[in-house]
Design a protein around this motif. Structure first.
Motif, mmCIF file in Angstrom:
data_model
loop_
_atom_site.group_PDB
_atom_site.id
_atom_site.type_symbol
_atom_site.label_atom_id
_atom_site.label_comp_id
_atom_site.label_asym_id
_atom_site.label_seq_id
_atom_site.Cartn_x
_atom_site.Cartn_y
_atom_site.Cartn_z
ATOM 1 N N CYS A 166 34.424 39.555 50.480
ATOM 2 C CA CYS A 166 33.086 39.383 49.897
ATOM 3 C C CYS A 166 33.210 39.101 48.407
ATOM 4 N N THR A 167 32.527 38.048 47.934
ATOM 5 C CA THR A 167 32.571 37.740 46.495
ATOM 6 C C THR A 167 31.438 38.426 45.732
ATOM 7 N N THR A 168 30.640 39.238 46.421
ATOM 8 C CA THR A 168 29.446 39.892 45.859
ATOM 9 C C THR A 168 28.434 38.847 45.357
ATOM 10 N N CYS A 169 28.245 37.782 46.142
ATOM 11 C CA CYS A 169 27.328 36.707 45.716
ATOM 12 C C CYS A 169 25.866 37.038 45.977
ATOM 13 N N CYS A 201 26.154 33.520 40.617
ATOM 14 C CA CYS A 201 25.464 34.518 41.442
ATOM 15 C C CYS A 201 24.755 35.607 40.650
ATOM 16 N N HIS A 202 25.442 36.186 39.687
ATOM 17 C CA HIS A 202 24.913 37.404 39.068
ATOM 18 C C HIS A 202 23.929 37.143 37.934
ATOM 19 N N LYS A 242 20.684 37.140 40.635
ATOM 20 C CA LYS A 242 20.693 38.091 41.754
ATOM 21 C C LYS A 242 21.378 39.409 41.383
ATOM 22 N N CYS A 247 28.319 30.304 45.832
ATOM 23 C CA CYS A 247 29.240 30.990 44.908
ATOM 24 C C CYS A 247 30.447 30.109 44.572
ATOM 25 N N GLY A 252 34.479 35.542 42.387
ATOM 26 C CA GLY A 252 34.044 36.938 42.278
ATOM 27 C C GLY A 252 34.567 37.880 43.348
ATOM 28 N N GLY A 253 34.225 39.153 43.150
ATOM 29 C CA GLY A 253 34.504 40.173 44.159
ATOM 30 C C GLY A 253 35.974 40.476 44.368
ATOM 31 N N LEU A 292 38.209 38.113 44.789
ATOM 32 C CA LEU A 292 38.811 37.055 45.610
ATOM 33 C C LEU A 292 39.862 36.279 44.820
#
Lengths: 162, 274
Positions: free
Chosen positions: A67-70, B154-155, B158, B194, B198-199, B201
């Motif tokens: 999960c990339t937390t998108c 993304c951030h 969101k 995305c 992130g996250g 990855l």
């Protein structure tokens, strides 16, 4: 053979993932998940495993880290499950159980060493641009760095990722 | 004169210092003062550090918020990740008194206290809301005649239920900001996907991250775009590395760099290669 651990759902809740219980398995999350396009990760299944308390299945799975937390899933969820918070809770539990990948360990070690996720490999370019060699952050002040490190110590981060 | 504490984060100052420099110059040109947030650390990163320990993430973020509060200033960030972390941490601490009390027990050990008084802003929404499109248009000295792939990341928007900046599925803020320079925002498929970084990855599953990037770059190419405009150094890093690695060439600009060029500043001073 999967083994449900009923207390695991409580552990997830304590870590901020209680909304997993609201999931009714519609699959809207998986449909919009960009990671799901490229790898076998299915966020809907992860939510189900969290509800059932399948501890070993979730915290040992590579899927948990795809999960990339998108937030695409959380934005679209008709049950308002805070899906990224559930993923974060599961990851925190995994790490507390010693499941930390090498690549992630390196980022964590950088945080301890530099107070940043990366080192300063651009000091020459900074000077060229008329900026100080180091930014005016913890990198430029050893007392502030010590203060920051104290937080990492108190919260157990150093031990956790050491 | 409006004044903010300038939160640098990690990737901008330590990998793309041109982004830091451009932001300083652009804000100066628009009459906004950026005060150094001295002794700040990593936000800490929402995808990696928060995934390892939410307790550490929250306490370290609270330290950054407390440093700004001491200066009596709100924070401005130039990175979606920093914005995500600091905004979310502030939101949680402002909503939950017990959480704030617990964090303050940790901060007390280093002689700090957070009273819940810091607002966290993203530079793009400060430009949009506080400066405004008309004032930005007036500051433009050189109309940019280029086709841009606008990338929100993304951030920035969101989770939209706490940020409330724009429609997270079909936003307009950045397209309007980019259009103010004369550049055209090219419509494309999967615009809100995305970047892949992130996250955690990028740091552990880099090949998967690059698949996100490749899909994005292909949609951007198909749209006729010539440049990518982002508002996050981490997306910037992912696209800059990706366009080279994948052989899908693009010039990648942080929005501050695009503005710098439109305001007549030299590419060299902005850390931009044209």
């Amino acid at each position: 053979m999967v083994t449900p651990v009923p207390a695991f759902t409580d552990e997830i809740a304590k870590n901020g993932g209680s909304s997993a219980m609201l999931c009714f398995q519609c699959g809207t999350c998986t449909a919009g998940c960009p990671s799901g396009r490229f790898v076998a990760y299915r966020i809907r299944k992860l939510m189900r495993a969290a509800q059932l308390g399948l501890k070993d299945d979730t915290i040992n799975s590579e899927d948990l880290w795809q999960c990339t937390t998108c937030y695409t899933c959380a934005e679209r969820c008709p049950r308002d499950v805070q899906i990224v918070d559930v993923v974060t809770a599961l990851r925190n539990i995994a790490v507390a159980n010693g499941k930390l990948y090498e690549g992630h360990k390196k980022v964590a070690q950088n945080l301890i060493k530099y107070g940043h996720t990366v080192d300063n490999s651009k000091s020459a370019q900074r000077v060229e641009l008329g900026l100080p060699e180091n930014p005016p952050t913890v990198l430029a002040n050893s007392a502030a760095m010590a203060q920051f490190n104290k937080i990492l110590e108190i919260t157990g981060f150093k031990k956790l990722v050491g | 004169m409006a004044k903010y504490a300038f939160f640098l984060g990690c990737i901008a100052p330590l990998r793309y210092p041109g982004i830091e420099k451009s932001t300083r110059e652009v804000f100066k040109a628009l009459g906004i003062e950026l005060v150094e947030l001295k002794d700040a650390s990593c936000c800490p990163a929402p995808g990696v550090i928060k995934s390892f320990s939410k307790a550490t993430w929250l306490a370290a973020a609270a330290r950054n918020l407390a440093l700004a509060e001491k200066e009596g200033l709100d924070i401005v960030t130039i990175c979606n990740g920093c914005y995500g972390s600091l905004f979310d941490a502030a939101h949680e601490l402002h909503e939950d008194k017990k959480m704030l009390d617990d964090v303050n027990k940790i901060l007390a050990e280093i002689g700090l206290k957070y009273n819940g008084g810091t607002k966290v802003r993203h530079f793009a929404e400060v430009l949009y809301k506080e400066v405004g499109i008309e004032a930005i248009k007036k500051a433009v000295k050189k109309q940019l005649d280029c086709k841009a792939a606008v990338f929100y990341g993304c951030h920035f928007l969101k989770p939209s239920n706490i940020k409330n900046l724009d429609d997270p599925e079909n936003p307009k803020i950045l397209d309007e900001l980019v259009a103010a320079t004369g550049a055209s925002s090219m419509p494309r498929q999967q615009k809100m996907m995305c970047c892949g970084a992130g996250g955690g990855l990028r740091s552990q599953f880099g090949e998967t991250a690059m698949k996100f990037t490749k899909a994005n770059l292909e949609y951007m190419k198909a749209s006729g775009a010539e440049v990518i405009v982002d508002v996050c150094p981490f997306c910037h890093l992912q696209f800059d590395a990706g366009q080279k690695e994948l052989g899908i060439p693009f010039k990648v600009f942080h929005l501050s760099q695009l503005f710098g060029l439109a305001f007549g500043m030299s590419a060299k001073d902005l850390g931009v290669k044209l």
